[in-house]
Scaffold this motif. Sequence first.
Motif, PDB file in Angstrom:
ATOM      1  N   ASP A  68       0.814  -1.176  -0.029  1.00 15.48           N
ATOM      2  CA  ASP A  68      -0.029  -0.032  -0.096  1.00 15.48           C
ATOM      3  C   ASP A  68       0.820   1.072  -0.007  1.00 15.48           C
ATOM      4  O   ASP A  68       1.671   1.616   1.115  1.00 15.48           O
ATOM      5  CB  ASP A  68      -0.851   0.100   1.269  1.00 15.48           C
ATOM      6  CG  ASP A  68      -1.830   1.324   1.129  1.00 15.48           C
ATOM      7  OD1 ASP A  68      -1.887   1.984   0.193  1.00 15.48           O
ATOM      8  OD2 ASP A  68      -2.553   1.501   2.241  1.00 15.48           O
ATOM      9  N   TYR A  69       0.861   1.950  -1.115  1.00 15.42           N
ATOM     10  CA  TYR A  69       1.983   3.151  -1.373  1.00 15.42           C
ATOM     11  C   TYR A  69       1.459   4.018  -0.250  1.00 15.42           C
ATOM     12  O   TYR A  69       2.347   4.918   0.272  1.00 15.42           O
ATOM     13  CB  TYR A  69       1.802   3.479  -2.728  1.00 15.42           C
ATOM     14  CG  TYR A  69       2.634   4.639  -3.148  1.00 15.42           C
ATOM     15  CD1 TYR A  69       3.895   4.429  -3.359  1.00 15.42           C
ATOM     16  CD2 TYR A  69       2.289   6.053  -3.147  1.00 15.42           C
ATOM     17  CE1 TYR A  69       4.963   5.197  -3.380  1.00 15.42           C
ATOM     18  CE2 TYR A  69       3.126   6.810  -3.401  1.00 15.42           C
ATOM     19  CZ  TYR A  69       4.396   6.744  -3.739  1.00 15.42           C
ATOM     20  OH  TYR A  69       5.404   7.755  -4.076  1.00 15.42           O
ATOM     21  N   PHE A  70       0.201   4.379  -0.049  1.00 14.15           N
ATOM     22  CA  PHE A  70      -0.320   5.461   0.934  1.00 14.15           C
ATOM     23  C   PHE A  70      -0.706   5.103   2.262  1.00 14.15           C
ATOM     24  O   PHE A  70      -1.158   5.459   3.079  1.00 14.15           O
ATOM     25  CB  PHE A  70      -1.532   5.857   0.219  1.00 14.15           C
ATOM     26  CG  PHE A  70      -1.587   6.834  -0.979  1.00 14.15           C
ATOM     27  CD1 PHE A  70      -0.755   7.650  -1.382  1.00 14.15           C
ATOM     28  CD2 PHE A  70      -1.800   5.845  -2.078  1.00 14.15           C
ATOM     29  CE1 PHE A  70      -0.411   8.066  -2.731  1.00 14.15           C
ATOM     30  CE2 PHE A  70      -1.711   6.428  -3.446  1.00 14.15           C
ATOM     31  CZ  PHE A  70      -0.982   7.544  -3.489  1.00 14.15           C
ATOM     32  N   ALA A  71       0.132   3.793   2.919  1.00 12.31           N
ATOM     33  CA  ALA A  71      -0.010   3.427   4.152  1.00 12.31           C
ATOM     34  C   ALA A  71       0.434   4.538   5.105  1.00 12.31           C
ATOM     35  O   ALA A  71       1.185   5.128   5.023  1.00 12.31           O
ATOM     36  CB  ALA A  71       0.788   2.240   4.209  1.00 12.31           C
ATOM     37  N   GLY A  72      -0.247   4.828   6.359  1.00  8.27           N
ATOM     38  CA  GLY A  72      -0.130   5.864   7.241  1.00  8.27           C
ATOM     39  C   GLY A  72      -0.517   7.120   6.921  1.00  8.27           C
ATOM     40  O   GLY A  72      -0.146   7.881   7.600  1.00  8.27           O
ATOM     41  N   ALA A  79      -4.868  11.363  -1.230  1.00  6.30           N
ATOM     42  CA  ALA A  79      -5.357  12.150  -2.520  1.00  6.30           C
ATOM     43  C   ALA A  79      -4.489  13.333  -2.998  1.00  6.30           C
ATOM     44  O   ALA A  79      -4.130  13.620  -4.088  1.00  6.30           O
ATOM     45  CB  ALA A  79      -6.898  12.802  -2.145  1.00  6.30           C
ATOM     46  N   ARG A  80      -4.164  14.363  -1.922  1.00 11.17           N
ATOM     47  CA  ARG A  80      -3.115  15.440  -2.414  1.00 11.17           C
ATOM     48  C   ARG A  80      -1.858  14.778  -2.851  1.00 11.17           C
ATOM     49  O   ARG A  80      -1.586  15.338  -3.798  1.00 11.17           O
ATOM     50  CB  ARG A  80      -3.148  16.194  -0.974  1.00 11.17           C
ATOM     51  CG  ARG A  80      -2.297  17.639  -1.373  1.00 11.17           C
ATOM     52  CD  ARG A  80      -2.126  18.419  -0.209  1.00 11.17           C
ATOM     53  NE  ARG A  80      -1.885  17.807   0.956  1.00 11.17           N
ATOM     54  CZ  ARG A  80      -2.765  17.740   2.232  1.00 11.17           C
ATOM     55  NH1 ARG A  80      -3.811  18.042   1.913  1.00 11.17           N
ATOM     56  NH2 ARG A  80      -2.240  17.181   3.491  1.00 11.17           N
ATOM     57  N   ARG A  81      -1.128  13.906  -2.163  1.00 10.19           N
ATOM     58  CA  ARG A  81      -0.013  13.296  -2.913  1.00 10.19           C
ATOM     59  C   ARG A  81      -0.294  12.875  -4.317  1.00 10.19           C
ATOM     60  O   ARG A  81       0.754  12.860  -5.106  1.00 10.19           O
ATOM     61  CB  ARG A  81       0.399  12.468  -1.843  1.00 10.19           C
ATOM     62  CG  ARG A  81       1.919  11.788  -2.289  1.00 10.19           C
ATOM     63  CD  ARG A  81       2.462  11.013  -0.993  1.00 10.19           C
ATOM     64  NE  ARG A  81       3.677  10.705  -1.490  1.00 10.19           N
ATOM     65  CZ  ARG A  81       4.704  10.036  -0.816  1.00 10.19           C
ATOM     66  NH1 ARG A  81       4.311  10.055   0.707  1.00 10.19           N
ATOM     67  NH2 ARG A  81       5.678   9.854  -1.059  1.00 10.19           N
ATOM     68  N   GLU A  82      -1.309  11.980  -4.290  1.00  9.93           N
ATOM     69  CA  GLU A  82      -1.354  11.399  -5.756  1.00  9.93           C
ATOM     70  C   GLU A  82      -1.878  12.534  -6.620  1.00  9.93           C
ATOM     71  O   GLU A  82      -1.384  12.445  -7.906  1.00  9.93           O
ATOM     72  CB  GLU A  82      -2.778  10.745  -5.544  1.00  9.93           C
ATOM     73  CG  GLU A  82      -2.905   9.895  -7.029  1.00  9.93           C
ATOM     74  CD  GLU A  82      -4.314   8.979  -7.164  1.00  9.93           C
ATOM     75  OE1 GLU A  82      -4.712   8.365  -8.031  1.00  9.93           O
ATOM     76  OE2 GLU A  82      -4.981   8.939  -5.917  1.00  9.93           O
ATOM     77  N   ALA A  83      -2.358  13.528  -6.510  1.00  6.25           N
ATOM     78  CA  ALA A  83      -2.848  14.587  -7.236  1.00  6.25           C
ATOM     79  C   ALA A  83      -1.299  15.320  -7.635  1.00  6.25           C
ATOM     80  O   ALA A  83      -1.201  15.778  -8.840  1.00  6.25           O
ATOM     81  CB  ALA A  83      -3.709  15.541  -6.709  1.00  6.25           C
ATOM     82  N   ASP A  84      -0.464  15.667  -6.765  1.00  5.29           N
ATOM     83  CA  ASP A  84       0.751  16.199  -6.858  1.00  5.29           C
ATOM     84  C   ASP A  84       1.593  15.363  -7.724  1.00  5.29           C
ATOM     85  O   ASP A  84       2.294  15.999  -8.718  1.00  5.29           O
ATOM     86  CB  ASP A  84       1.468  16.528  -5.552  1.00  5.29           C
ATOM     87  CG  ASP A  84       0.812  17.650  -4.730  1.00  5.29           C
ATOM     88  OD1 ASP A  84      -0.152  18.607  -5.430  1.00  5.29           O
ATOM     89  OD2 ASP A  84       1.007  17.457  -3.275  1.00  5.29           O
ATOM     90  N   GLU A  85       1.551  14.162  -7.500  1.00  5.09           N
ATOM     91  CA  GLU A  85       2.478  13.283  -8.464  1.00  5.09           C
ATOM     92  C   GLU A  85       2.152  13.039  -9.762  1.00  5.09           C
ATOM     93  O   GLU A  85       2.582  13.060 -10.827  1.00  5.09           O
ATOM     94  CB  GLU A  85       2.635  11.688  -7.845  1.00  5.09           C
ATOM     95  CG  GLU A  85       3.627  11.889  -6.500  1.00  5.09           C
ATOM     96  CD  GLU A  85       3.938  10.702  -5.790  1.00  5.09           C
ATOM     97  OE1 GLU A  85       3.378   9.635  -6.326  1.00  5.09           O
ATOM     98  OE2 GLU A  85       4.408  10.446  -4.737  1.00  5.09           O
TER      99      GLU A  85
END
Length: 178
Positions: A68-72, A79-85
Amino acid sequence: MARHTRSMDWGFPRWREYGSEREAARVRLCDRDGCDRPGDRPAPKSPNNPERWYFCEEHAAEYNRNWDYFAGLTAEEAARREADERRTANGYAHSATNSWAGPGDGSRSRDEMKALEVLELEVDATFEAVRGAWRRLAKEFHPDVRPNDADAAKRFQAIQAAYDVLKTAEDRRQWKPL
């Protein structure tokens, strides 16, 4: 005077494969506790970390299923990190160079995939399913069944063209030289 040491080269290449040596090959074992198979599949230890685990095929598959890439992170942070990437070239944005490729296992061409879509079939349909869908749709949209319907005539022509594409591809796959 230098002492002569024996080389690791066996000599004339015809007696051995190129690159072979007399020394035992070094094999990295799987990092999973208790596994003694070769660990030749790297997996990241954590996001943004260059360190890697090395697993065998079975344990790499298990690790990937549970990764799970977004664990923690909270849902908002994820959602913010995914949008930024996705916004920058650094992230996992969809590749524009592979946008022509669609679903399937790569054994069918783009035209065949479009033809299957016209016949309302899945990407892994057999030719018997193609023939059945072609007959069903041809009976439904045939100009004799729907006279004076221009949309049905266009749909019938598309169905015929799709069947011709898939029939030609199937004939090409089945062809065997004498």
